[in-house]
Write an enzyme that holds these catalytic residues in place. Structure first.
Site, PDB file in Angstrom:
ATOM      1  N   CYS A   2      -8.701  20.216 -23.504  1.00  0.00           N
ATOM      2  CA  CYS A   2      -9.012  20.056 -24.850  1.00  0.00           C
ATOM      3  C   CYS A   2      -9.191  18.482 -25.244  1.00  0.00           C
ATOM      4  O   CYS A   2      -8.840  17.660 -24.369  1.00  0.00           O
ATOM      5  CB  CYS A   2      -7.896  20.579 -25.816  1.00  0.00           C
ATOM      6  N   ARG A  27     -14.959  18.471 -23.340  1.00  0.00           N
ATOM      7  CA  ARG A  27     -13.559  18.835 -22.913  1.00  0.00           C
ATOM      8  C   ARG A  27     -13.367  20.255 -23.470  1.00  0.00           C
ATOM      9  O   ARG A  27     -12.435  21.216 -22.904  1.00  0.00           O
ATOM     10  CB  ARG A  27     -12.428  18.225 -23.398  1.00  0.00           C
ATOM     11  N   TRP A  74     -10.286  23.868 -26.159  1.00  0.00           N
ATOM     12  CA  TRP A  74     -10.745  24.923 -25.007  1.00  0.00           C
ATOM     13  C   TRP A  74      -9.538  26.064 -25.196  1.00  0.00           C
ATOM     14  O   TRP A  74      -8.664  25.797 -24.629  1.00  0.00           O
ATOM     15  CB  TRP A  74     -10.849  24.435 -23.721  1.00  0.00           C
ATOM     16  N   ASN A  98      -3.043  19.490 -25.921  1.00  0.00           N
ATOM     17  CA  ASN A  98      -4.090  19.804 -24.696  1.00  0.00           C
ATOM     18  C   ASN A  98      -3.049  19.994 -23.470  1.00  0.00           C
ATOM     19  O   ASN A  98      -2.316  19.161 -22.987  1.00  0.00           O
ATOM     20  CB  ASN A  98      -4.895  18.501 -24.352  1.00  0.00           C
ATOM     21  N   GLY A  99      -3.103  21.222 -22.936  1.00  0.00           N
ATOM     22  CA  GLY A  99      -2.212  21.562 -21.908  1.00  0.00           C
ATOM     23  C   GLY A  99      -1.851  23.041 -22.158  1.00  0.00           C
ATOM     24  O   GLY A  99      -2.172  23.936 -23.099  1.00  0.00           O
ATOM     25  N   GLU A 478      -9.252  21.627   5.885  1.00  0.00           N
ATOM     26  CA  GLU A 478      -9.515  20.775   4.816  1.00  0.00           C
ATOM     27  C   GLU A 478      -8.984  19.425   4.774  1.00  0.00           C
ATOM     28  O   GLU A 478      -9.665  18.388   4.558  1.00  0.00           O
ATOM     29  CB  GLU A 478      -9.125  21.472   3.484  1.00  0.00           C
ATOM     30  N   LYS A 482     -11.232  16.331   4.878  1.00  0.00           N
ATOM     31  CA  LYS A 482     -11.020  15.094   4.042  1.00  0.00           C
ATOM     32  C   LYS A 482     -11.029  13.727   4.631  1.00  0.00           C
ATOM     33  O   LYS A 482     -11.747  12.542   4.666  1.00  0.00           O
ATOM     34  CB  LYS A 482      -9.898  15.134   3.057  1.00  0.00           C
ATOM     35  N   GLU A 485     -14.485  12.764   6.796  1.00  0.00           N
ATOM     36  CA  GLU A 485     -15.429  12.428   5.936  1.00  0.00           C
ATOM     37  C   GLU A 485     -15.587  11.091   5.273  1.00  0.00           C
ATOM     38  O   GLU A 485     -16.230  10.476   4.774  1.00  0.00           O
ATOM     39  CB  GLU A 485     -15.850  13.530   5.117  1.00  0.00           C
ATOM     40  N   HIS A 501      -3.465  27.200  23.142  1.00  0.00           N
ATOM     41  CA  HIS A 501      -4.633  27.501  23.857  1.00  0.00           C
ATOM     42  C   HIS A 501      -5.607  26.434  23.864  1.00  0.00           C
ATOM     43  O   HIS A 501      -6.878  26.500  24.106  1.00  0.00           O
ATOM     44  CB  HIS A 501      -5.296  28.689  22.942  1.00  0.00           C
ATOM     45  N   LYS A 601     -23.656  14.069  -1.925  1.00  0.00           N
ATOM     46  CA  LYS A 601     -22.864  14.911  -2.846  1.00  0.00           C
ATOM     47  C   LYS A 601     -23.525  16.355  -2.670  1.00  0.00           C
ATOM     48  O   LYS A 601     -22.651  17.468  -2.747  1.00  0.00           O
ATOM     49  CB  LYS A 601     -22.626  14.322  -4.227  1.00  0.00           C
TER      50      LYS A 601
HETATM   51  C1  AGP Z   1     -16.632  18.298   0.745  1.00  0.00           C
HETATM   52  O1  AGP Z   1     -15.634  17.102   0.599  1.00  0.00           O
HETATM   53  C2  AGP Z   1     -17.923  17.792   1.250  1.00  0.00           C
HETATM   54  N1  AGP Z   1     -18.413  16.923   0.553  1.00  0.00           N
HETATM   55  C3  AGP Z   1     -18.837  18.935   1.578  1.00  0.00           C
HETATM   56  O2  AGP Z   1     -18.362  19.646   2.935  1.00  0.00           O
HETATM   57  C4  AGP Z   1     -19.100  19.943   0.628  1.00  0.00           C
HETATM   58  O3  AGP Z   1     -18.071  20.815   0.316  1.00  0.00           O
HETATM   59  C5  AGP Z   1     -20.188  20.908   1.073  1.00  0.00           C
HETATM   60  O4  AGP Z   1     -21.372  20.118   1.329  1.00  0.00           O
HETATM   61  C6  AGP Z   1     -20.615  22.178  -0.003  1.00  0.00           C
HETATM   62  O5  AGP Z   1     -21.081  21.311  -1.081  1.00  0.00           O
HETATM   63  P1  AGP Z   1     -21.024  22.570  -2.329  1.00  0.00           P
HETATM   64  O6  AGP Z   1     -19.768  22.929  -2.880  1.00  0.00           O
HETATM   65  O7  AGP Z   1     -21.922  21.675  -3.435  1.00  0.00           O
HETATM   66  O8  AGP Z   1     -22.129  23.784  -1.932  1.00  0.00           O
END
Ligand code: AGP
Length: 606
Positions: A2, A27, A74, A98-99, A478, A482, A485, A501, A601
């Site tokens: 909110c 928001r 919201w 907000n919360g 994950e 992170k 990348e 293994h 992105k």
């Molecule tokens: C995640 O940190 C990466 N930037 C990348 O793996 C991303 O998750 C992937 O390209 C999928 O993107 P999307 O969720 O927009 O489909």
């Protein structure tokens, strides 16, 4: 989320509150309201719908004052309506919030037992009534405010008027952001720098647990223990982009810290907090479903793997999760009667879109768990499940990841209820667990100092291993993604049971091994994996919870203790430490955190 604004001004505030609320409409906008203090009285105007509905009300019935608060909502507790719109009142107290207050039902029952009646379904009204009850007990406004805050469990950002206290607004933050704006003989409170941007560029960011009293000329800030504190005042740039970064150096850092509020926003779209049950939109009949097929890439794929663990365990509903770029070319054996879910922050990833279209062409019902609600995937599926976490700018996905997992948790619970695997009481219990996730994520982010310290060692590593079991094996993937990348250090995530293994051959005294192990049903196995690594000289960073820390084998380089959490939400709670680790390692290595090399992105090409 909110939007909140408060002004202790020296000129009329109503139009300025509306101007600020329009900046905050991103928001939430299912209702809005204003309250002003004038001549010792508090008056308010509220309207369901967008800000323009409130403007129409104010045109008919203006408010003229120099002190006031405003809110754009919201809905979390209670349907969007004028009755549930903020500001909410309780006796002499009028406030905006907000919360999510997790213990609102218990507090409401206590206040009702004491003879108080309630107008709305909201958790927010409970806060107003609670503060008023402390005023009734003879406490001064700030003491009454602090007493009430100490009773609340959950997340809040607040702006509070006390009838008769002219030239005075109180504010507080825990789990939701709140800033103080300093003007010329005027002071402001707002959800973010954008809210106060039209009036000042001098912004002070309150910290977790802070509360504040503002008048025309000053802001008295107190920490969660009630001690007066100074917080640095920043002059923020007029450019919206920089303002959006707020108090942070990078978008990724901000987005990690935005997760408590982001997940609140997500979760509240998938539950009915008043009834204590799930409310997953889209009308999917989970009882009739034979199977779910998830297709995704990168972090979204990993969120899908976590969803598989939870949906299969809770709902006994088969779930397959597959990397979209493999799925789309291998001619999978698909059957109608299954639901295809595309997981995608951008909603534009080429491989995921192609895989989704493949499923659609074979007659499957399709859904998309997406952040971008106008995206191609959102437009092509039968059911859209938005993750509502706001724009994610950092290339490395963080808040979208926990928002995606939050949606899948809600789906797992809804499917379990629909398939008779849990009863109403158990659904209410797990919904309460889910409502508590934002607060625990905020606590988990509190590990940042310990993470920053260990990042110095990790930054020197050539290879890093992440290990976990069950849903934590996905979180291990994950964590590795992170780190690699954004810091360009080679990292691998593995199911801990796979160590012997092959991957254990990597382990030597130069290899940091991050082991994710809350004290759950997998813990003993993970602890023995930790001993195997230590026996070979591996440098173990053990991320667990308080019970796990008490039972951890000797020899870890460091043990980090995240807050205890129900297995249903433990991946949400344990995500922050691994996100922060990748972030701080990348900063130490001087990498371009928000725009890492070779990445984009949204990968809209194959
Ligand atoms: C995640 O940190 C990466 N930037 C990348 O793996 C991303 O998750 C992937 O390209 C999928 O993107 P999307 O969720 O927009 O489909």
């Amino acid at each position: 989320m909110c939007g909140i604004i408060g002004i202790v001004g020296k000129s009329p505030v109503t139009d300025r509150i509306i101007e600020s609320l329009k900046r905050l409409e991103y928001r939430g906008y299912d209702s809005a309201g204003v309250a002003v203090q004038t001549g010792g009285k508090v008056e308010r105007r509220r309207a369901q719908g967008k800000i323009r509905a409130l403007e129409a009300v104010l045109a008919d019935s203006p408010l003229t004052a120099t002190v006031g608060i405003g809110h754009t909502r919201w809905a979390t507790h209670g349907v969007p309506s004028e009755r549930n719109a903020h500001p909410q009142t309780g006796g002499r107290v009028t406030l905006v919030h907000n919360g999510i207050i997790e213990n609102f039902a218990e507090l409401k029952a206590e206040l009702q037992k004491a003879g108080r009646t309630f107008e709305s379904e909201t958790d927010t009204e409970v806060i107003a009534q609670l503060i008023d009850s402390c005023l009734d007990a003879g406490q001064a406004p700030l003491a009454a405010f602090k007493s009430a805050l100490d009773r609340l469990t959950g997340a809040y950002a607040l702006a509070v008027l006390i009838e008769g206290e002219d030239n005075f607004i109180m504010g507080a933050r825990r789990g939701s952001p709140l800033v103080v704006g300093t003007g010329e003989g005027e002071m402001f409170l707002g959800s973010d720098a954008l809210a106060v941007g039209p009036f000042t560029n001098k912004v002070t960011y309150l910290e977790e647990g802070d509360y504040v009293a503002i008048d025309h000329d000053s802001a008295r800030i107190f920490d969660e223990h009630g001690a007066p504190v100074e917080r640095p005042m920043k002059v923020v740039s007029a450019s919206a982009a920089l303002v959006e970064k707020g108090n942070y150096r990078h978008f990724m850092e901000k987005e990690i810290h935005d997760q408590p509020e982001g997940c609140q926003h997500t979760i509240s779209a998938y539950i009915d907090a008043v009834a204590g049950r799930t409310a997953v939109p889209g009308g999917v009949d989970f009882a009739a479903l034979e199977r779910i097929q998830i297709v995704a890439c990168g972090t979204s794929y990993i969120a899908g793997v976590i969803g598989k663990y939870l949906i299969e365990r809770l709902a006994d509903l088969p779930v397959d999760v597959e990397i979209a770029s493999e799925f789309r070319y291998r001619e999978p054996a698909l059957r109608p009667g299954a639901l295809a879910i595309a997981m995608s922050q951008s909603g534009e990833t080429a491989d995921t879109l192609a895989a989704l279209r493949h499923c659609k062409a074979r007659g499957m019902k399709t859904a998309a768990v997406v952040n971008a609600q106008e995206s191609t995937m959102a437009r092509e599926v039968d059911v859209v499940w938005p993750i509502h976490c706001g724009p994610e700018i950092g290339v490395a996905s963080t808040k979208a990841f926990t928002a995606q997992v939050s949606v899948l948790i809600a789906i797992a619970v809804a499917a379990a209820r629909a398939r008779g695997r849990i009863d109403e009481a158990e659904e209410q219990r797990v919904v309460k667990v889910l409502l508590g996730a934002p607060r625990l994520i905020a606590e988990s982010i509190g590990l940042e100092d310990a993470v920053r310290e260990i990042a110095v060692d990790i930054a020197k590593a050539r290879d890093v291993l992440y290990l976990g079991r069950g849903p934590m094996s996905a979180l291990a993937l994950e964590g590795a993604l992170k780190l690699k990348e954004i810091s360009y250090i080679h990292a691998e995530g593995y199911a801990a049971g796979e160590l012997k293994h092959g991957p254990i051959a990597l382990v030597d005294e130069l290899t940091p091994v991050i082991i994710l192990a809350p004290f759950d049903s997998y813990f003993e196995k993970s602890a023995s994996n930790m001993s195997e690594v230590i026996a070979r000289g591996g440098q173990v960073v053990f991320i667990t919870d308080p019970e796990g820390a008490r039972h951890a084998p000797e020899g870890a380089k460091v043990v980090m203790t995240a807050p205890a959490s129900d297995p249903l939400i433990s991946t949400l709670v344990m995500a922050a430490p691994i996100q922060l680790l990748a972030y701080h390692v990348a900063v130490l290595k001087g990498a371009d955190v928000d725009q890492p090399r070779n990445l984009a992105k949204s990968v809209t090409v194959e």
